[in-house]
Scaffold this active site. Structure first.
Site, PDB file in Angstrom:
ATOM      1  N   GLU A 177      51.092  28.219  50.038  1.00 37.51           N
ATOM      2  CA  GLU A 177      49.855  27.739  50.661  1.00 37.51           C
ATOM      3  C   GLU A 177      49.847  26.215  50.750  1.00 37.51           C
ATOM      4  O   GLU A 177      49.279  25.637  51.671  1.00 37.51           O
ATOM      5  CB  GLU A 177      48.639  28.274  49.877  1.00 37.51           C
ATOM      6  CG  GLU A 177      48.442  29.765  50.150  1.00 37.51           C
ATOM      7  CD  GLU A 177      47.812  30.561  49.025  1.00 37.51           C
ATOM      8  OE1 GLU A 177      47.231  29.953  48.105  1.00 37.51           O
ATOM      9  OE2 GLU A 177      47.915  31.803  49.054  1.00 37.51           O
ATOM     10  N   SER A 235      51.252  40.083  45.983  1.00 37.48           N
ATOM     11  CA  SER A 235      50.603  41.399  45.860  1.00 37.48           C
ATOM     12  C   SER A 235      51.128  42.228  44.691  1.00 37.48           C
ATOM     13  O   SER A 235      51.175  43.454  44.759  1.00 37.48           O
ATOM     14  CB  SER A 235      50.704  42.194  47.174  1.00 37.48           C
ATOM     15  OG  SER A 235      50.057  41.491  48.218  1.00 37.48           O
ATOM     16  N   GLY A 282      48.101  36.620  41.947  1.00 36.60           N
ATOM     17  CA  GLY A 282      46.925  36.039  42.593  1.00 36.60           C
ATOM     18  C   GLY A 282      45.711  36.934  42.429  1.00 36.60           C
ATOM     19  O   GLY A 282      45.055  36.950  41.382  1.00 36.60           O
ATOM     20  N   GLY A 283      45.429  37.722  43.457  1.00 38.32           N
ATOM     21  CA  GLY A 283      44.224  38.546  43.486  1.00 38.32           C
ATOM     22  C   GLY A 283      43.985  39.373  42.231  1.00 38.32           C
ATOM     23  O   GLY A 283      42.853  39.429  41.717  1.00 38.32           O
ATOM     24  N   GLU A 292      58.189  34.176  45.864  1.00 41.34           N
ATOM     25  CA  GLU A 292      56.987  34.711  46.494  1.00 41.34           C
ATOM     26  C   GLU A 292      57.202  34.817  47.996  1.00 41.34           C
ATOM     27  O   GLU A 292      56.987  33.839  48.723  1.00 41.34           O
ATOM     28  CB  GLU A 292      55.790  33.781  46.220  1.00 41.34           C
ATOM     29  CG  GLU A 292      55.442  33.637  44.753  1.00 41.34           C
ATOM     30  CD  GLU A 292      53.972  33.316  44.564  1.00 41.34           C
ATOM     31  OE1 GLU A 292      53.322  34.065  43.830  1.00 41.34           O
ATOM     32  OE2 GLU A 292      53.476  32.347  45.170  1.00 41.34           O
ATOM     33  N   ASN A 335      47.302  33.114  39.014  1.00 46.12           N
ATOM     34  CA  ASN A 335      47.020  31.985  39.898  1.00 46.12           C
ATOM     35  C   ASN A 335      45.653  32.251  40.509  1.00 46.12           C
ATOM     36  O   ASN A 335      45.523  33.076  41.408  1.00 46.12           O
ATOM     37  CB  ASN A 335      48.116  31.900  40.984  1.00 46.12           C
ATOM     38  CG  ASN A 335      47.790  30.853  42.041  1.00 46.12           C
ATOM     39  OD1 ASN A 335      46.864  30.067  41.869  1.00 46.12           O
ATOM     40  ND2 ASN A 335      48.555  30.857  43.130  1.00 46.12           N
ATOM     41  N   TRP A 336      44.657  31.559  39.968  1.00 52.56           N
ATOM     42  CA  TRP A 336      43.283  31.822  40.421  1.00 52.56           C
ATOM     43  C   TRP A 336      43.012  31.285  41.820  1.00 52.56           C
ATOM     44  O   TRP A 336      42.007  31.634  42.430  1.00 52.56           O
ATOM     45  CB  TRP A 336      42.276  31.202  39.437  1.00 52.56           C
ATOM     46  CG  TRP A 336      42.182  31.881  38.104  1.00 52.56           C
ATOM     47  CD1 TRP A 336      42.932  32.948  37.656  1.00 52.56           C
ATOM     48  CD2 TRP A 336      41.279  31.558  37.041  1.00 52.56           C
ATOM     49  NE1 TRP A 336      42.544  33.290  36.389  1.00 52.56           N
ATOM     50  CE2 TRP A 336      41.537  32.450  35.976  1.00 52.56           C
ATOM     51  CE3 TRP A 336      40.277  30.593  36.872  1.00 52.56           C
ATOM     52  CZ2 TRP A 336      40.825  32.411  34.772  1.00 52.56           C
ATOM     53  CZ3 TRP A 336      39.571  30.540  35.673  1.00 52.56           C
ATOM     54  CH2 TRP A 336      39.850  31.452  34.635  1.00 52.56           C
ATOM     55  N   LYS A 337      43.866  30.409  42.297  1.00 50.83           N
ATOM     56  CA  LYS A 337      43.645  29.742  43.595  1.00 50.83           C
ATOM     57  C   LYS A 337      42.249  29.085  43.580  1.00 50.83           C
ATOM     58  O   LYS A 337      41.778  28.700  42.515  1.00 50.83           O
ATOM     59  CB  LYS A 337      43.843  30.719  44.754  1.00 50.83           C
ATOM     60  CG  LYS A 337      45.200  31.438  44.638  1.00 50.83           C
ATOM     61  CD  LYS A 337      45.611  32.168  45.879  1.00 50.83           C
ATOM     62  CE  LYS A 337      46.968  32.831  45.621  1.00 50.83           C
ATOM     63  NZ  LYS A 337      47.518  33.473  46.814  1.00 50.83           N
ATOM     64  N   GLY A 353      48.855  38.002  49.171  1.00 53.60           N
ATOM     65  CA  GLY A 353      47.475  38.297  49.553  1.00 53.60           C
ATOM     66  C   GLY A 353      47.363  39.327  50.673  1.00 53.60           C
ATOM     67  O   GLY A 353      46.293  39.522  51.237  1.00 53.60           O
ATOM     68  N   HIS A 396      53.733  25.978  46.005  1.00 56.41           N
ATOM     69  CA  HIS A 396      53.184  27.266  46.443  1.00 56.41           C
ATOM     70  C   HIS A 396      53.181  27.294  47.976  1.00 56.41           C
ATOM     71  O   HIS A 396      52.945  26.276  48.611  1.00 56.41           O
ATOM     72  CB  HIS A 396      51.769  27.454  45.889  1.00 56.41           C
ATOM     73  CG  HIS A 396      51.270  28.850  46.099  1.00 56.41           C
ATOM     74  ND1 HIS A 396      50.779  29.267  47.325  1.00 56.41           N
ATOM     75  CD2 HIS A 396      51.233  29.933  45.281  1.00 56.41           C
ATOM     76  CE1 HIS A 396      50.459  30.559  47.222  1.00 56.41           C
ATOM     77  NE2 HIS A 396      50.723  30.983  46.002  1.00 56.41           N
TER      78      HIS A 396
HETATM   79  P1  PGA Z   1      48.657  37.569  45.434  1.00 53.76           P
HETATM   80  O1  PGA Z   1      49.036  36.003  45.286  1.00 53.76           O
HETATM   81  O2  PGA Z   1      49.015  38.225  44.139  1.00 53.76           O
HETATM   82  O3  PGA Z   1      47.181  37.578  45.720  1.00 53.76           O
HETATM   83  O4  PGA Z   1      49.474  38.096  46.576  1.00 53.76           O
HETATM   84  C1  PGA Z   1      50.174  35.590  44.584  1.00 53.76           C
HETATM   85  C2  PGA Z   1      50.316  34.091  44.714  1.00 53.76           C
HETATM   86  O5  PGA Z   1      50.058  33.563  45.800  1.00 53.76           O
HETATM   87  O6  PGA Z   1      50.683  33.401  43.758  1.00 53.76           O
END
Ligand code: PGA
Length: 248
Positions: free
Chosen positions: A96, A209, A230-231, A165, A9-11, A171, A94
């Site tokens: 967010e 994470s 994500g990251g 999640e 997930n590149w966001k 994050g 998600h």
């Molecule tokens: P993260 O994000 O791996 O940076 O914690 C995961 C996500 O939000 O899908």
């Protein structure tokens, strides 16, 4: 055992040059018998990434989809438009989006339905906040979030992907322990089983994470069928290490 799924997930990250470098890195190290792999990219880059991934064994995903079919919804992207660009997966709900865009369980369920009706697999995200976990509400929260999607999508539920999640792990560098994650995954699996005879084939991903160092241990859990990353999906070496751990 079913093949695992690792979805990046590149966001809201990337640009034309960075995306190209990242994907070239991932493609050059992709193992031959890799697990299922996808990257969920910003809408603006769907065409670029579609072009780079054609026939390469990595699927394309979006990070959201409109709950509307078409029409006067400025800024929205419909499931049919995503399909035009070869999108296979769409993240919906998600945390967010739930948090910053006020997305409700009902809206998330409708988005999942739009994706399914266009032939796109929704990756439905559920997860509790730290306050909810500390109040002992984790199970109730994730079950309520998933119940809305089950209610709206009925027998199609076996076609979705679920991502657990925990919001406090996204994050933050704080990962759920394999035992904590497995416990919630088992709850979700039981809920899916009650709704569908085909629940065993549903991928339940862990996200929050997940990284090159902790992926193997998380992916070894019975009900963890992959990861939403994500990251660590923004660094080709880390993403490849996670793919490697999921491909064993
Ligand atoms: P993260 O994000 O791996 O940076 O914690 C995961 C996500 O939000 O899908």
């Amino acid at each position: 055992m079913k093949k695992k799924l690792i979805a990046g997930n590149w966001k809201m990250n990337g640009n034309l040059a960075a995306n190209q470098a990242l994907l070239e890195g991932v493609l050059s190290g992709l193992p031959e018998s890799a697990c299922h792999v996808a990257v969920c990219v910003p809408s603006a880059y769907l065409a670029q990434v579609q072009g780079m991934l054609a026939g390469k064994g990595i699927d394309l995903g979006s990070q959201d989809v409109s709950a509307h079919e078409q029409g006067a919804y400025t800024g929205e992207v419909s499931a049919a438009m995503l399909k035009d660009f070869g999108v296979r997966y769409a993240i919906v709900g998600h945390s967010e989006r739930r948090q910053y865009h006020g997305e409700t369980d009902a809206l998330v369920a409708t988005k999942a339905q739009r994706a399914l009706s266009a032939g796109i697999t929704p990756i439905v995200c559920v997860g509790e906040t730290l306050a909810q976990r500390e109040a002992g509400q984790t199970e109730d929260v994730v079950k309520r979030q998933l119940a809305a999607v089950i209610h709206t999508n009925g027998h199609c539920i076996s076609e979705i992907v679920v991502a657990y999640e925990p919001v406090w792990a996204i994050g933050t560098g704080k990962t759920a322990s394999p035992e904590q994650a497995q416990a919630v995954h088992a709850v979700l699996r039981a809920q899916l089983k009650a709704a569908s005879d085909h629940a065993e084939r549903i991928h339940i991903l862990y996200g929050g994470s997940m990284n090159a160092a902790n992926a193997a241990e998380l992916l070894a859990q019975t009900d963890i069928d992959g990861g939403l990353i994500g990251g660590a999906a923004l660094k080709s070496a880390d993403f490849l290490t996670i793919i490697g751990a999921a491909s064993r």
